[in-house]
Write a protein that holds these residues in place. Structure first.
Motif, PDB file in Angstrom:
ATOM      1  N   LEU A 128      36.170  35.290  56.004  1.00  0.00           N
ATOM      2  CA  LEU A 128      34.959  35.820  55.381  1.00  0.00           C
ATOM      3  C   LEU A 128      34.314  36.900  56.241  1.00  0.00           C
ATOM      4  CD1 LEU A 128      32.788  35.780  53.175  1.00  0.00           C
ATOM      5  CD2 LEU A 128      31.675  33.914  54.422  1.00  0.00           C
ATOM      6  N   VAL A 129      34.158  36.647  57.523  1.00  0.00           N
ATOM      7  CA  VAL A 129      33.453  37.587  58.395  1.00  0.00           C
ATOM      8  C   VAL A 129      34.186  38.926  58.459  1.00  0.00           C
ATOM      9  CG1 VAL A 129      32.658  38.024  60.745  1.00  0.00           C
ATOM     10  CG2 VAL A 129      32.381  35.751  59.747  1.00  0.00           C
ATOM     11  N   GLU A 130      35.495  38.900  58.677  1.00  0.00           N
ATOM     12  CA  GLU A 130      36.237  40.152  58.781  1.00  0.00           C
ATOM     13  C   GLU A 130      36.251  40.891  57.448  1.00  0.00           C
ATOM     14  OE1 GLU A 130      40.823  39.734  58.374  1.00  0.00           O
ATOM     15  OE2 GLU A 130      40.197  37.954  59.504  1.00  0.00           O
ATOM     16  N   THR A 131      36.236  40.145  56.326  1.00  0.00           N
ATOM     17  CA  THR A 131      36.226  40.772  55.009  1.00  0.00           C
ATOM     18  C   THR A 131      34.901  41.479  54.753  1.00  0.00           C
ATOM     19  OG1 THR A 131      37.701  39.029  54.210  1.00  0.00           O
ATOM     20  CG2 THR A 131      36.620  40.378  52.554  1.00  0.00           C
ATOM     21  N   VAL A 132      33.791  40.816  55.111  1.00  0.00           N
ATOM     22  CA  VAL A 132      32.476  41.439  54.963  1.00  0.00           C
ATOM     23  C   VAL A 132      32.365  42.674  55.842  1.00  0.00           C
ATOM     24  CG1 VAL A 132      30.007  41.128  55.445  1.00  0.00           C
ATOM     25  CG2 VAL A 132      31.275  39.355  54.233  1.00  0.00           C
ATOM     26  N   ASP A 133      32.805  42.558  57.079  1.00  0.00           N
ATOM     27  CA  ASP A 133      32.716  43.681  58.010  1.00  0.00           C
ATOM     28  C   ASP A 133      33.522  44.868  57.502  1.00  0.00           C
ATOM     29  OD1 ASP A 133      31.779  44.750  60.536  1.00  0.00           O
ATOM     30  OD2 ASP A 133      33.843  44.604  61.232  1.00  0.00           O
ATOM     31  N   SER A 134      34.715  44.604  56.985  1.00  0.00           N
ATOM     32  CA  SER A 134      35.572  45.672  56.468  1.00  0.00           C
ATOM     33  C   SER A 134      34.946  46.329  55.242  1.00  0.00           C
ATOM     34  CB  SER A 134      36.944  45.097  56.128  1.00  0.00           C
ATOM     35  OG  SER A 134      37.762  46.071  55.528  1.00  0.00           O
ATOM     36  N   ALA A 135      34.370  45.514  54.339  1.00  0.00           N
ATOM     37  CA  ALA A 135      33.762  46.069  53.133  1.00  0.00           C
ATOM     38  C   ALA A 135      32.534  46.909  53.468  1.00  0.00           C
ATOM     39  CB  ALA A 135      33.388  44.936  52.178  1.00  0.00           C
ATOM     40  N   ALA A 136      31.725  46.438  54.421  1.00  0.00           N
ATOM     41  CA  ALA A 136      30.536  47.200  54.819  1.00  0.00           C
ATOM     42  C   ALA A 136      30.932  48.523  55.460  1.00  0.00           C
ATOM     43  CB  ALA A 136      29.680  46.374  55.775  1.00  0.00           C
ATOM     44  N   ALA A 137      31.976  48.479  56.299  1.00  0.00           N
ATOM     45  CA  ALA A 137      32.442  49.701  56.952  1.00  0.00           C
ATOM     46  C   ALA A 137      33.119  50.639  55.966  1.00  0.00           C
ATOM     47  CB  ALA A 137      33.410  49.345  58.082  1.00  0.00           C
ATOM     48  N   GLY A 138      33.614  50.080  54.842  1.00  0.00           N
ATOM     49  CA  GLY A 138      34.336  50.888  53.859  1.00  0.00           C
ATOM     50  C   GLY A 138      33.461  51.644  52.889  1.00  0.00           C
ATOM     51  N   GLY A 139      32.141  51.550  53.052  1.00  0.00           N
ATOM     52  CA  GLY A 139      31.245  52.359  52.235  1.00  0.00           C
ATOM     53  C   GLY A 139      30.648  51.661  51.033  1.00  0.00           C
ATOM     54  N   HIS A 140      30.912  50.374  50.823  1.00  0.00           N
ATOM     55  CA  HIS A 140      30.286  49.662  49.705  1.00  0.00           C
ATOM     56  C   HIS A 140      28.784  49.546  49.954  1.00  0.00           C
ATOM     57  CE1 HIS A 140      34.059  48.602  47.736  1.00  0.00           C
ATOM     58  NE2 HIS A 140      34.551  48.301  48.934  1.00  0.00           N
ATOM     59  N   ASP A 141      27.999  49.677  48.892  1.00  0.00           N
ATOM     60  CA  ASP A 141      26.545  49.708  49.070  1.00  0.00           C
ATOM     61  C   ASP A 141      25.877  48.368  48.773  1.00  0.00           C
ATOM     62  OD1 ASP A 141      26.899  49.665  46.368  1.00  0.00           O
ATOM     63  OD2 ASP A 141      25.846  51.531  45.956  1.00  0.00           O
ATOM     64  N   LEU A 142      26.665  47.323  48.529  1.00  0.00           N
ATOM     65  CA  LEU A 142      26.135  45.976  48.327  1.00  0.00           C
ATOM     66  C   LEU A 142      27.258  44.981  48.606  1.00  0.00           C
ATOM     67  CD1 LEU A 142      23.993  43.920  47.256  1.00  0.00           C
ATOM     68  CD2 LEU A 142      24.948  44.306  44.982  1.00  0.00           C
ATOM     69  N   ILE A 143      26.939  43.928  49.339  1.00  0.00           N
ATOM     70  CA  ILE A 143      27.897  42.856  49.611  1.00  0.00           C
ATOM     71  C   ILE A 143      27.381  41.589  48.937  1.00  0.00           C
ATOM     72  CG2 ILE A 143      29.042  41.454  51.370  1.00  0.00           C
ATOM     73  CD1 ILE A 143      29.832  44.370  51.545  1.00  0.00           C
ATOM     74  N   ILE A 144      28.152  41.026  48.000  1.00  0.00           N
ATOM     75  CA  ILE A 144      27.778  39.784  47.323  1.00  0.00           C
ATOM     76  C   ILE A 144      28.628  38.653  47.890  1.00  0.00           C
ATOM     77  CG2 ILE A 144      27.620  38.580  45.116  1.00  0.00           C
ATOM     78  CD1 ILE A 144      27.530  41.349  43.770  1.00  0.00           C
ATOM     79  N   VAL A 145      27.964  37.650  48.444  1.00  0.00           N
ATOM     80  CA  VAL A 145      28.657  36.518  49.061  1.00  0.00           C
ATOM     81  C   VAL A 145      28.292  35.246  48.305  1.00  0.00           C
ATOM     82  CG1 VAL A 145      28.859  35.089  51.136  1.00  0.00           C
ATOM     83  CG2 VAL A 145      28.786  37.575  51.329  1.00  0.00           C
ATOM     84  N   GLY A 146      29.298  34.474  47.939  1.00  0.00           N
ATOM     85  CA  GLY A 146      29.083  33.155  47.364  1.00  0.00           C
ATOM     86  C   GLY A 146      29.300  32.111  48.433  1.00  0.00           C
ATOM     87  N   GLY A 147      28.276  31.322  48.716  1.00  0.00           N
ATOM     88  CA  GLY A 147      28.392  30.305  49.752  1.00  0.00           C
ATOM     89  C   GLY A 147      27.041  29.709  50.087  1.00  0.00           C
ATOM     90  N   GLY A 148      27.032  28.892  51.138  1.00  0.00           N
ATOM     91  CA  GLY A 148      25.813  28.243  51.579  1.00  0.00           C
ATOM     92  C   GLY A 148      25.240  28.884  52.827  1.00  0.00           C
ATOM     93  N   ASP A 149      24.378  28.144  53.510  1.00  0.00           N
ATOM     94  CA  ASP A 149      23.695  28.686  54.679  1.00  0.00           C
ATOM     95  C   ASP A 149      24.664  29.043  55.807  1.00  0.00           C
ATOM     96  OD1 ASP A 149      21.033  28.441  53.635  1.00  0.00           O
ATOM     97  OD2 ASP A 149      21.191  26.286  53.931  1.00  0.00           O
ATOM     98  N   GLY A 150      25.719  28.245  55.976  1.00  0.00           N
ATOM     99  CA  GLY A 150      26.692  28.557  57.014  1.00  0.00           C
ATOM    100  C   GLY A 150      27.408  29.869  56.755  1.00  0.00           C
ATOM    101  N   SER A 151      27.748  30.120  55.487  1.00  0.00           N
ATOM    102  CA  SER A 151      28.402  31.383  55.134  1.00  0.00           C
ATOM    103  C   SER A 151      27.477  32.559  55.395  1.00  0.00           C
ATOM    104  CB  SER A 151      28.827  31.375  53.665  1.00  0.00           C
ATOM    105  OG  SER A 151      29.783  30.365  53.416  1.00  0.00           O
TER     106      SER A 151
END
Length: 296
Positions: free
Chosen positions: A39-62
């Motif tokens: 999850l962490v590397e996927t979010v980091d890659s998407a943010a660095a790739g120019g996406h203007d919103l990151i939607i995460v499904g999960g709980g407080d730990g996520s």
């Protein structure tokens, strides 16, 4: 991005994907994650790739795991609450039903909120030393799958049976409080958000955008005394077993190294410095949430 191997992740991912598209939310990329450690590397890659919103499904730990990627970055977080407690979603007024959460992503607004720092680890809700860390260690993925929301009381009961009181000193580098030493403690918590532990309140007037941390020191006591403490933590009201401080920075030193739980994961140990990162995270919230507002 959703961990599809979690208790409800697969069905939630499919529903959210269909609903967001029906609502007209343009999705540049979607990630049904079979391995939650990605999850962490996927979010980091998407943010660095120019996406203007990151939607995460999960709980407080996520959420807590990905804010290290999103802190002080111009990419807001949209949340689909799929966890056991969803305290961050509760703080931000995000509905706990998927349809409401999807509609929030479409029609909400973006706000800036603070993050807590445990050393160099960002967190959203709370860091704790003592029983809170022991509860996190007892909270296995298997237990969450088996009993769902009952996992917290079950893990808490296990932790109480194993807990040994500890001594600690709180030091305030900014000089806003006198240093203080305690013996025979049950827990020290350092809260950034309003809610933690399945709806417990950090303080009656706490918020996630007040540029401050709320510290709660909980003394060891009898079963009867601790029952009163539990009631107080649900409302944020004072209790004889509790002492509270509000500050931007605190050092916690214990007689022996103690594990530190941040948002349900044990990630560090004492001694440790905690601080607040002002307006470090952008979040999509319903328009019922405004800066400085304590949720009902």
């Amino acid at each position: 991005m959703v961990n599809v191997h979690s208790r409800s992740g697969g069905k939630a991912y499919a529903y959210a994907l269909e609903r967001l598209r029906e609502l007209g939310v343009p999705l540049g990329a979607t990630y049904p994650l079979n391995d939650p450690s990605r999850l962490v590397e996927t979010v980091d890659s998407a943010a660095a790739g120019g996406h203007d919103l990151i939607i995460v499904g999960g709980g407080d730990g996520s959420v807590s795991s990905v804010v290290d990627c999103l802190a002080h970055r111009d990419v807001p977080l949209g949340l689909l609450p799929l966890g056991t407690a969803n305290d961050f979603a509760r703080t931000m007024h995000i509905p706990d039903d998927l349809d409401g959460a999807c509609r929030t992503i479409l029609g909400g607004h973006i706000v800036d909120v603070d993050l807590g720092l445990c050393g160099d680890n960002y967190y959203v809700n709370r860091a704790s030393v003592g029983i809170g860390a022991e509860v996190a260690q007892a909270m296995s993925p298997r237990l969450k799958r088996l009993v769902g929301p009952l996992a917290y009381p079950v893990a808490t009961a296990k932790a109480f049976l194993k807990h040994r009181p500890f001594s600690a000193t709180l030091r305030f580098p900014d000089g806003d409080h006198e240093d203080v030493t305690y013996d025979s403690l049950l827990q020290i918590s350092v809260a950034n958000g309003r809610y933690f532990g399945g709806g417990q309140v950090a303080a009656s007037d706490s918020g996630i955008d007040d540029d401050a941390l709320d510290i709660t020191v909980l003394r060891q006591g009898s079963v009867r005394q601790l029952a009163g403490v539990v009631r107080g933590l649900k409302t944020g009201e004072p209790n004889d077993q509790i002492e509270q401080f509000r500050t931007r920075r605190v050092e916690v030193v214990t007689d022996e190294p103690q594990p530190i739980n941040i948002d349900g994961e044990v990630v560090s140990s004492t001694p440790q410095t905690f601080s607040v990162a002002r307006n470090a995270l952008h979040v999509v919230t319903p328009k019922t949430w405004t800066d400085g507002e304590a949720p009902e």
